[in-house]
Scaffold this active site. Structure first.
Site, mmCIF file in Angstrom:
data_model
loop_
_atom_site.group_PDB
_atom_site.id
_atom_site.type_symbol
_atom_site.label_atom_id
_atom_site.label_comp_id
_atom_site.label_asym_id
_atom_site.label_seq_id
_atom_site.Cartn_x
_atom_site.Cartn_y
_atom_site.Cartn_z
ATOM 1 N N LYS A 96 3.819 3.114 -10.640
ATOM 2 C CA LYS A 96 2.075 2.851 -10.241
ATOM 3 C C LYS A 96 2.170 1.673 -12.076
ATOM 4 O O LYS A 96 1.554 0.024 -11.724
ATOM 5 C CB LYS A 96 0.952 3.525 -10.690
ATOM 6 C CG LYS A 96 1.296 4.464 -9.459
ATOM 7 C CD LYS A 96 0.849 2.634 -8.292
ATOM 8 C CE LYS A 96 1.188 3.617 -6.911
ATOM 9 N NZ LYS A 96 1.074 2.880 -5.792
ATOM 10 N N THR A 124 -7.201 10.507 0.874
ATOM 11 C CA THR A 124 -6.550 10.553 1.951
ATOM 12 C C THR A 124 -5.257 11.674 1.428
ATOM 13 O O THR A 124 -5.804 12.531 1.286
ATOM 14 C CB THR A 124 -5.504 9.631 1.307
ATOM 15 O OG1 THR A 124 -5.385 9.613 0.374
ATOM 16 C CG2 THR A 124 -6.108 7.518 1.247
ATOM 17 N N VAL A 141 -9.533 7.988 -3.435
ATOM 18 C CA VAL A 141 -9.278 7.667 -1.804
ATOM 19 C C VAL A 141 -9.640 8.834 -1.434
ATOM 20 O O VAL A 141 -8.565 9.555 -2.081
ATOM 21 C CB VAL A 141 -9.061 6.292 -1.844
ATOM 22 C CG1 VAL A 141 -9.279 6.330 0.016
ATOM 23 C CG2 VAL A 141 -9.341 5.317 -2.440
ATOM 24 N N ASN A 170 0.972 -0.928 0.540
ATOM 25 C CA ASN A 170 0.129 0.293 -0.450
ATOM 26 C C ASN A 170 0.860 1.499 -0.301
ATOM 27 O O ASN A 170 0.235 2.176 -0.338
ATOM 28 C CB ASN A 170 -0.512 0.129 1.024
ATOM 29 C CG ASN A 170 -2.010 1.156 1.422
ATOM 30 O OD1 ASN A 170 -2.402 1.899 0.875
ATOM 31 N ND2 ASN A 170 -1.012 2.323 2.486
ATOM 32 N N TYR A 226 4.394 9.090 -10.986
ATOM 33 C CA TYR A 226 4.078 8.193 -10.290
ATOM 34 C C TYR A 226 2.896 7.429 -11.494
ATOM 35 O O TYR A 226 2.846 6.229 -11.328
ATOM 36 C CB TYR A 226 3.040 9.385 -9.910
ATOM 37 C CG TYR A 226 1.640 9.101 -9.193
ATOM 38 C CD1 TYR A 226 1.543 8.508 -7.570
ATOM 39 C CD2 TYR A 226 0.636 8.572 -9.464
ATOM 40 C CE1 TYR A 226 0.508 7.649 -6.953
ATOM 41 C CE2 TYR A 226 -0.802 8.353 -8.815
ATOM 42 C CZ TYR A 226 -0.192 7.512 -7.396
ATOM 43 O OH TYR A 226 -1.169 7.248 -6.614
#
Length: 251
Positions: A158, A188, A186, A88, A154
């Site tokens: 990923k 966050t 999400v 994660n 990024y």
């Protein structure tokens, strides 16, 4: 599956999705080995017998390799019939066009987003023990599958997780399932970082601001529940790359 002895490893468990994953696994009576730069005092107080924490700089591959060379992982999974790994921890930095990216920030992102997840996946697959069911979850992103200006690092890191899962499947390890899962958008701290970046760094910032304003962000708790349900299901590993939102619609 949870009737078996199941144990889980979670990276980045101190906040956001990682904290929600760890909490919900523990609530389901699944022991958790949590790896992060710091500890989660709240979870440690609530689950003193079920949570084991390791303070580890996951952005430093040499330190991660040193930890893997020890016996902590093997001792944790010993006796388990099923082992879960949730890769994660990650970073969206550096945000911005290529000419403005610092070499050290690129190295940190590649270490945290790629090297550490791949090393932990290999370690879980190789760990001695009785587990005949090992499941590796890479937390991926829509950015792995679509390119965005300002997110070259990024997107690339990923995408590496996605392709890693595709290649591991070809190894045909019967005791191992793997899937690189996009969790959706999400709510966050990473989202806050994105909204805090300048438009010149990330031209699509306004889209993410609108998602927040309109309440379209998924809570970490809701996303964690879906991810765990998916990971424990027979569907997990049927495809090497998935989107949790699509699975939730069909489940």
């Amino acid at each position: 599956m949870t009737s078996q002895i199941t144990r889980a490893i979670v990276t980045g468990h101190t906040r956001g999705l990682g904290a929600a994953l760890a909490e919900q696994l523990l609530t389901r009576n699944i022991a958790v080995l949590a790896l992060s730069r710091s500890r989660n005092a709240t979870l440690a107080q609530r689950f003193p017998q079920m949570l084991a924490e390791v303070e580890l700089d996951l952005a430093d591959p040499s330190r991660v390799a040193q930890w893997i060379a020890g016996d902590a992982l093997s001792r944790f999974v010993d006796g388990a019939q099923s082992v879960l790994l949730f890769n994660n921890a990650g970073t969206v930095q550096p945000i911005g066009p290529i000419e403005g990216q610092q070499a050290s920030a690129i190295a940190t992102a590649v270490g945290l987003n790629v090297a550490t997840p791949l090393m932990l996946a290999s370690a879980v697959a190789a760990a001695s023990g009785t587990a005949t069911d090992r499941r590796i979850v890479h937390i991926s992103s829509g950015a792995a599958r679509n390119a965005y200006a300002g997110w070259s690092i990024y997107c690339a890191t990923k995408a590496a997780l996605d392709h890693h899962a595709r290649a591991v499947v070809l190894d045909a390890n019967r005791a191992l399932r793997i899937c690189s899962v996009a969790p959706g958008v999400v709510d966050t701290n990473m989202q806050a970082e994105i909204r805090g970046s300048g438009v010149e760094q990330f031209p699509m910032r306004e889209r993410f601001e609108e998602l927040k304003r309109s309440g379209q962000l998924t809570s970490p708790e809701q996303c964690a529940a879906r991810l765990i349900d998916f990971t424990l299901s027979d569907d997990f590993g049927q495809t090497p790359v998935a989107d949790i939102r699509e699975w939730a619609k069909q489940a």
